[in-house]
Design a protein around this motif. Structure first.
Motif, short mmCIF file in Angstrom:
data_model
loop_
_atom_site.label_atom_id
_atom_site.label_comp_id
_atom_site.label_asym_id
_atom_site.label_seq_id
_atom_site.Cartn_x
_atom_site.Cartn_y
_atom_site.Cartn_z
N VAL A 1 0.84 -1.19 0.00
CA VAL A 1 0.00 0.00 0.00
C VAL A 1 0.88 1.24 0.00
O VAL A 1 2.04 1.21 0.42
CB VAL A 1 -0.94 0.03 1.22
N THR A 2 0.33 2.34 -0.49
CA THR A 2 1.00 3.64 -0.46
C THR A 2 0.48 4.44 0.71
O THR A 2 -0.74 4.51 0.94
CB THR A 2 0.76 4.41 -1.77
N ILE A 3 1.39 5.04 1.46
CA ILE A 3 1.03 5.83 2.63
C ILE A 3 1.62 7.22 2.49
O ILE A 3 2.82 7.37 2.21
CB ILE A 3 1.55 5.17 3.93
N GLU A 4 0.80 8.25 2.65
CA GLU A 4 1.27 9.63 2.63
C GLU A 4 1.50 10.08 4.07
O GLU A 4 0.58 10.05 4.89
CB GLU A 4 0.27 10.53 1.92
N VAL A 5 2.74 10.50 4.35
CA VAL A 5 3.14 10.85 5.71
C VAL A 5 3.27 12.36 5.84
O VAL A 5 3.99 13.00 5.06
CB VAL A 5 4.48 10.17 6.07
N THR A 6 2.57 12.94 6.80
CA THR A 6 2.75 14.35 7.14
C THR A 6 3.17 14.45 8.60
O THR A 6 3.34 13.43 9.28
CB THR A 6 1.45 15.15 6.93
N ASP A 7 3.34 15.65 9.09
CA ASP A 7 3.74 15.83 10.49
C ASP A 7 2.68 15.36 11.46
O ASP A 7 2.98 15.03 12.61
CB ASP A 7 4.05 17.31 10.77
N THR A 8 1.42 15.30 11.02
CA THR A 8 0.32 14.99 11.94
C THR A 8 -0.46 13.73 11.59
O THR A 8 -1.07 13.13 12.48
CB THR A 8 -0.68 16.17 12.00
N ASP A 9 -0.43 13.31 10.30
CA ASP A 9 -1.32 12.22 9.88
C ASP A 9 -0.61 11.21 8.99
O ASP A 9 0.43 11.50 8.38
CB ASP A 9 -2.53 12.78 9.10
N THR B 1 -7.25 7.68 6.90
CA THR B 1 -6.32 8.57 7.59
C THR B 1 -6.33 8.29 9.08
O THR B 1 -7.41 8.20 9.69
CB THR B 1 -6.68 10.05 7.34
N VAL B 2 -5.12 8.15 9.65
CA VAL B 2 -4.99 7.98 11.10
C VAL B 2 -4.01 9.03 11.60
O VAL B 2 -3.14 9.51 10.87
CB VAL B 2 -4.49 6.56 11.48
N ARG B 3 -4.17 9.40 12.87
CA ARG B 3 -3.29 10.43 13.44
C ARG B 3 -1.95 9.83 13.84
O ARG B 3 -1.90 8.72 14.36
CB ARG B 3 -3.97 11.08 14.66
N ARG B 4 -0.88 10.57 13.60
CA ARG B 4 0.44 10.11 14.01
C ARG B 4 0.59 10.16 15.52
O ARG B 4 0.05 11.06 16.18
CB ARG B 4 1.54 10.97 13.36
N THR B 5 1.36 9.22 16.05
CA THR B 5 1.57 9.16 17.50
C THR B 5 3.00 9.50 17.89
O THR B 5 3.36 9.43 19.06
CB THR B 5 1.23 7.75 18.01
N ASN B 6 3.86 9.84 16.90
CA ASN B 6 5.24 10.22 17.21
C ASN B 6 5.75 11.16 16.14
O ASN B 6 5.02 11.50 15.20
CB ASN B 6 6.14 8.97 17.32
N ASP B 7 7.01 11.59 16.27
CA ASP B 7 7.59 12.51 15.30
C ASP B 7 8.84 11.93 14.64
O ASP B 7 9.73 12.65 14.21
CB ASP B 7 7.94 13.85 15.95
#
Length: 244
Positions: free
Chosen positions: A184-192, A203-209
């Motif tokens: 699968v392709t996943i688009e990663v941003t600072d928050t999602d 879309t799921v929320r990120r839990t780390n940085d």
């Protein structure tokens, strides 16, 4: 020249080359334009010998040295381990950049690695170089505008485990067993994290940085390369494992 060969490529065969040389750097010029610069192998005695063989006093260098504190740039190819050579220093850029040609902006305290076409900022590292080291770098030039970080999401690929779980930036995302083994392709941003599946984006929320360290999904091993082992079966923790 003075016991050393300088590679310019067969396309320049037969062209007259002028050398501007001192004990620190050698510039190669064609029709007055600087083609390349390399660290000098010449001593004061070598320069005197060249003068006796038809050399002449040189004017100002074709690439003036940068003022103290002024930024400069060089181009380098990142090796397989993710490092570049800057003079006597081997500096880590990022393993993910291995094999890629990048620009390096050199400032007093930092090195900024950037894409040569877009000037997109790729990585920033501490600068281990002294001013004298910088002035002797091969291919050094005055710096262009500061590179800027990307503003859009970073697309990556991941292969779901046999329980339908993917791992990206250190975070597990359960997609369900219907997605087991799929890439699968996943688009990663600072928050999602936005996962694109056959059923549509999720879309799921990120839990780390944590930063993105791998873009492509790992390829599954071929049957011919598998090795049988004995022992207890591994726990199904939702992550694909390789055993050999």
């Amino acid at each position: 020249m003075a016991g050393k060969q300088f590679w310019l490529g067969p396309v320049r065969s037969g062209v007259t080359v002028t050398f501007w040389a001192d004990t620190d750097v050698i510039h190669l010029l064609i029709a007055g334009a600087r083609i390349k610069s390399v660290r000098s192998h010449l001593s004061v005695a070598d320069l005197a010998a060249l003068m006796r063989q038809g050399g002449r006093p040189a004017g100002p260098p074709p690439l003036p040295p940068a003022e103290q504190g002024e930024a400069v740039e060089v181009d380098r190819t990142v090796n397989r381990a993710g490092s570049v050579s800057l003079g006597q220093h081997l500096v880590l850029a990022a393993e993910i950049l291995g094999g890629r040609r990048v620009g390096v902006r050199i400032e007093a305290a930092t090195l900024s690695f950037f894409d040569l076409d877009t000037r997109q900022l790729l990585r920033t590292r501490p600068n281990p170089l002294a001013p004298a080291d910088i002035s002797r770098l091969r291919g050094v030039r005055p710096a262009g505008p500061p590179p800027q970080p990307a503003t859009g999401p970073v697309p990556v690929q991941r292969r779901a485990s046999n329980s339908g779980v993917v791992m990206v930036v250190g975070q597990k995302v359960a997609l369900g067993r219907t997605h087991a083994g799929k890439t699968v392709t996943i688009e990663v941003t600072d928050t999602d994290l936005t996962i694109h599946t056959d059923a549509g984006p999720r879309t799921v929320r990120r839990t780390n940085d944590q930063p993105v360290r791998s873009i492509k999904a790992h390829r599954p091993r071929k049957i011919a390369s598998a090795v049988a082992t004995t022992g207890p079966a591994p726990a199904d923790d939702g992550i694909a494992h390789d055993f050999a």
